[in-house]
Enzyme design. Sequence first.
Site, PDB file in Angstrom:
ATOM      1  CG  ASP A  21      -0.241  -0.391   2.516  1.00 48.20           C
ATOM      2  OD1 ASP A  21       0.995  -0.421   2.546  1.00 48.20           O
ATOM      3  OD2 ASP A  21      -0.928  -0.642   3.519  1.00 48.20           O
ATOM      4  CG  ASN A  58      -8.731  -0.998  11.854  1.00 49.01           C
ATOM      5  OD1 ASN A  58      -7.823  -1.686  11.405  1.00 49.01           O
ATOM      6  ND2 ASN A  58      -9.154   0.100  11.244  1.00 49.01           N
ATOM      7  CG  HIS A  75      -5.710  -1.848   8.716  1.00 45.91           C
ATOM      8  ND1 HIS A  75      -5.862  -0.521   9.070  1.00 45.91           N
ATOM      9  CD2 HIS A  75      -4.381  -2.091   8.812  1.00 45.91           C
ATOM     10  CE1 HIS A  75      -4.687   0.006   9.343  1.00 45.91           C
ATOM     11  NE2 HIS A  75      -3.772  -0.938   9.208  1.00 45.91           N
ATOM     12  CD  GLU A 113      -8.670   1.419   7.676  1.00 54.77           C
ATOM     13  OE1 GLU A 113      -8.425   0.426   8.388  1.00 54.77           O
ATOM     14  OE2 GLU A 113      -8.281   2.561   7.981  1.00 54.77           O
TER      15      GLU A 113
HETATM   16  C1  GLP Z   1      -0.219   0.482   8.572  1.00 58.07           C
HETATM   17  C2  GLP Z   1       0.021  -0.401   7.348  1.00 58.07           C
HETATM   18  C3  GLP Z   1      -0.279  -1.852   7.629  1.00 58.07           C
HETATM   19  C4  GLP Z   1       0.348  -2.272   8.940  1.00 58.07           C
HETATM   20  C5  GLP Z   1      -0.232  -1.442  10.053  1.00 58.07           C
HETATM   21  C6  GLP Z   1       0.248  -1.833  11.436  1.00 58.07           C
HETATM   22  O1  GLP Z   1      -1.530   0.900   8.695  1.00 58.07           O
HETATM   23  N1  GLP Z   1      -0.752   0.005   6.227  1.00 58.07           N
HETATM   24  O2  GLP Z   1       0.204  -2.643   6.554  1.00 58.07           O
HETATM   25  O3  GLP Z   1       0.119  -3.634   9.170  1.00 58.07           O
HETATM   26  O4  GLP Z   1       0.147  -0.101   9.791  1.00 58.07           O
HETATM   27  O5  GLP Z   1       1.418  -1.197  11.748  1.00 58.07           O
HETATM   28  P1  GLP Z   1       2.303  -1.454  13.012  1.00 58.07           P
HETATM   29  O6  GLP Z   1       3.110  -2.672  12.715  1.00 58.07           O
HETATM   30  O7  GLP Z   1       3.146  -0.226  13.108  1.00 58.07           O
HETATM   31  O8  GLP Z   1       1.404  -1.631  14.160  1.00 58.07           O
END
Ligand code: GLP
Length: 236
Positions: free
Chosen positions: A67, A136, A138, A143
């Site tokens: 993404d 959440n 995702h 989402e």
């Molecule tokens: C972002 C990314 C996700 C990732 C999420 C969790 O929103 N788009 O791909 O899994 O963060 O991040 P973290 O590992 O910092 O909790």
Amino acid sequence: MKFIKVKTYEELSKIAADIIADQIKEKPDCILGLATGSTPIGTYKELIKKNKNGELDFSHVTSFNLDEYIGLDGEHDQSYRYFMNNQLFNHVNIDKSKTSVPSGCTDDPEKEGAEYDKRIAEAGGIDLQLLGIGNNGHIGFNEPDSYFTGPTHLVKLEPSTIEANARFFETIDDVPKQAITMGMASIMQAKKILLVASGKGKKEITEKAVYGNIDPKVPASILQVHHDVTVIYSEE
Ligand code: GLP
């Protein structure tokens, strides 16, 4: 689904890096699906170590990231292209022209998404997809919703995601409100999936994804129907 629980973040990172390294050794020209977020940083550090000590060769690897934020170009220090260059690509012998991140600076996200999916398919599909998980549930930036979306597409970020990611920006108002994300089709078509989650804050949502109902309100729960998923969770 294989659910591995470990104590420390270091253990999580080592196991995840071993799984990715095994994939690259088994198929040097493999297609990796890569993720951003703070959780995979330790995994990338371990992969860098393996590359530096001569154990692992990235020269034939192709990668597709999940993404990107809408409106941020690759030079922006909070763009996911910048993150990947900094956290992995600049430190290993990967050919950067074989690394892809969806473009956040497109006027036509639908076209960009379709082209991205086409390039993944033409490359032969993803051999191993690395995922984190949002608070959440995702994956990528898919989402919670009332249905699972297939193709790479434009998403409106949830207020809770904007809040969670604000820690990386100067102010919460600087966090982009939209993103482009690989949809469930490319993720679910990956031959293998590896999800990493760490910390007490991720415990409940990770367990919900692994053991709860398959529900688009918990996007990661769709992984339950994939035939080869490993989830690594560390308490720390
Ligand atoms: C972002 C990314 C996700 C990732 C999420 C969790 O929103 N788009 O791909 O899994 O963060 O991040 P973290 O590992 O910092 O909790």
